[in-house]
Design an enzyme around this catalytic site. Sequence first.
Site, PDB file in Angstrom:
ATOM      1  N   ASP A   8      -0.449   7.621  -2.249  1.00  0.00           N
ATOM      2  CA  ASP A   8      -0.895   8.686  -1.350  1.00  0.00           C
ATOM      3  C   ASP A   8      -1.626   9.778  -2.130  1.00  0.00           C
ATOM      4  O   ASP A   8      -1.274  10.071  -3.275  1.00  0.00           O
ATOM      5  CB  ASP A   8       0.326   9.282  -0.641  1.00  0.00           C
ATOM      6  CG  ASP A   8      -0.040  10.154   0.536  1.00  0.00           C
ATOM      7  OD1 ASP A   8      -1.170  10.024   1.050  1.00  0.00           O
ATOM      8  OD2 ASP A   8       0.805  10.968   0.947  1.00  0.00           O
ATOM      9  N   ASN A  14      -5.301  10.218  -2.222  1.00  0.00           N
ATOM     10  CA  ASN A  14      -6.692  10.016  -2.652  1.00  0.00           C
ATOM     11  C   ASN A  14      -7.623  11.086  -2.079  1.00  0.00           C
ATOM     12  O   ASN A  14      -8.463  11.650  -2.788  1.00  0.00           O
ATOM     13  CB  ASN A  14      -7.190   8.637  -2.207  1.00  0.00           C
ATOM     14  CG  ASN A  14      -6.543   7.506  -2.976  1.00  0.00           C
ATOM     15  OD1 ASN A  14      -5.870   7.719  -3.975  1.00  0.00           O
ATOM     16  ND2 ASN A  14      -6.726   6.290  -2.486  1.00  0.00           N
ATOM     17  N   HIS A  48     -10.856   7.402  -3.162  1.00  0.00           N
ATOM     18  CA  HIS A  48     -10.432   6.012  -2.989  1.00  0.00           C
ATOM     19  C   HIS A  48     -10.863   5.148  -4.182  1.00  0.00           C
ATOM     20  O   HIS A  48     -10.118   4.273  -4.629  1.00  0.00           O
ATOM     21  CB  HIS A  48     -11.010   5.445  -1.695  1.00  0.00           C
ATOM     22  CG  HIS A  48     -10.464   6.103  -0.458  1.00  0.00           C
ATOM     23  ND1 HIS A  48      -9.118   6.327  -0.271  1.00  0.00           N
ATOM     24  CD2 HIS A  48     -11.091   6.576   0.655  1.00  0.00           C
ATOM     25  CE1 HIS A  48      -8.924   6.908   0.906  1.00  0.00           C
ATOM     26  NE2 HIS A  48     -10.109   7.074   1.483  1.00  0.00           N
ATOM     27  N   SER A  74      -2.451   0.658   5.859  1.00  0.00           N
ATOM     28  CA  SER A  74      -1.432   0.525   6.904  1.00  0.00           C
ATOM     29  C   SER A  74      -2.052   0.124   8.237  1.00  0.00           C
ATOM     30  O   SER A  74      -3.265   0.270   8.458  1.00  0.00           O
ATOM     31  CB  SER A  74      -0.669   1.847   7.066  1.00  0.00           C
ATOM     32  OG  SER A  74      -1.446   2.783   7.784  1.00  0.00           O
ATOM     33  N   SER A  75      -1.199  -0.329   9.126  1.00  0.00           N
ATOM     34  CA  SER A  75      -1.657  -0.661  10.478  1.00  0.00           C
ATOM     35  C   SER A  75      -2.254   0.552  11.170  1.00  0.00           C
ATOM     36  O   SER A  75      -3.155   0.421  12.003  1.00  0.00           O
ATOM     37  CB  SER A  75      -0.476  -1.199  11.302  1.00  0.00           C
ATOM     38  OG  SER A  75       0.120  -2.312  10.685  1.00  0.00           O
ATOM     39  N   LEU A  82       4.172 -11.100 -13.510  1.00  0.00           N
ATOM     40  CA  LEU A  82       4.341 -10.088 -12.476  1.00  0.00           C
ATOM     41  C   LEU A  82       3.822 -10.600 -11.134  1.00  0.00           C
ATOM     42  O   LEU A  82       2.752 -11.207 -11.060  1.00  0.00           O
ATOM     43  CB  LEU A  82       3.568  -8.824 -12.873  1.00  0.00           C
ATOM     44  CG  LEU A  82       3.448  -7.725 -11.811  1.00  0.00           C
ATOM     45  CD1 LEU A  82       4.782  -7.009 -11.646  1.00  0.00           C
ATOM     46  CD2 LEU A  82       2.345  -6.739 -12.185  1.00  0.00           C
ATOM     47  N   ARG A 129       8.321  10.953   2.826  1.00  0.00           N
ATOM     48  CA  ARG A 129       8.635  10.089   3.964  1.00  0.00           C
ATOM     49  C   ARG A 129       8.148   8.679   3.636  1.00  0.00           C
ATOM     50  O   ARG A 129       7.333   8.483   2.746  1.00  0.00           O
ATOM     51  CB  ARG A 129       7.980  10.605   5.239  1.00  0.00           C
ATOM     52  CG  ARG A 129       6.476  10.759   5.164  1.00  0.00           C
ATOM     53  CD  ARG A 129       5.898  11.332   6.458  1.00  0.00           C
ATOM     54  NE  ARG A 129       4.458  11.510   6.345  1.00  0.00           N
ATOM     55  CZ  ARG A 129       3.883  12.610   5.876  1.00  0.00           C
ATOM     56  NH1 ARG A 129       4.636  13.632   5.483  1.00  0.00           N
ATOM     57  NH2 ARG A 129       2.568  12.708   5.792  1.00  0.00           N
TER      58      ARG A 129
END
Length: 251
Positions: free
Chosen positions: A25, A27, A42, A70-71, A136, A199
């Site tokens: 979070d 950018n 970005h 995210s959606s 990884l 959150r």
Amino acid sequence: MPDAGAPQLSTPKGPAPRHVAIIMDGNGRWAAARGLPRAEGHRRGVEAIRRAVRAAGELGIRYLTVFSFSSENWTRPAAEISELMGLLRRFVRNDLADLHANNVRVRIVGEREGLTADIARLLVEAEDLTRGNTGLTLVVAFNYGARQEIVRAAQRAAQAVARGEMAAEDIDLESFAALLDMPDLPDPDLIIRTSGEQRLSNFLLWQSAYSELVFIPTYWPDFDRAALEQAIDEFHRRERRFGGLVAQTGS
């Protein structure tokens, strides 16, 4: 940005968590603070992903999950969405070979339906090329929402009951978890969110039930190995009880 006067840690004070997830979070705010367009934030964020993947591999983290799109992000301006899709295309084309050469396995979690054909092909290409890699595992949450994932699992359970493959009373925590999008992955031990927000924003809601949450003020484009190490050190200061007695961190 991290405090320039703070000590730069070389290694965390304990073994690496098995699975680290990151909500990337900040950018846009990083760019705004510098008088730059959001697109530059970005772009710099993609560079931070490269640093995070490299650091995770070096520190012995087995699974790294990043929340890339995210959606809900589809509600952003069309120009910004176009820029983000362009960055995804360039990331896969420019970085996939390096990830493969470094034994990184790429997996994608999120809704595939409705994606443009070229984006869908890129996601399949990334997974297919790296499927046999044993280092990884990089999980990219793309077009992902945790509530949507839980709904998909509920639909699968209902369909299985309708087909007579299971009874409603047989649905328990274990059988329901097996219907999630990636049931073979361990739950994240540590979830990091950058930018100072505190959150989960519809990220891994089922899987985060007992994750340790670390919120750091650093905007994502400034995230580096030192920030990851500091988050892991905070993880090791926690007492993980899982609703019972104290458990060892870093397991």
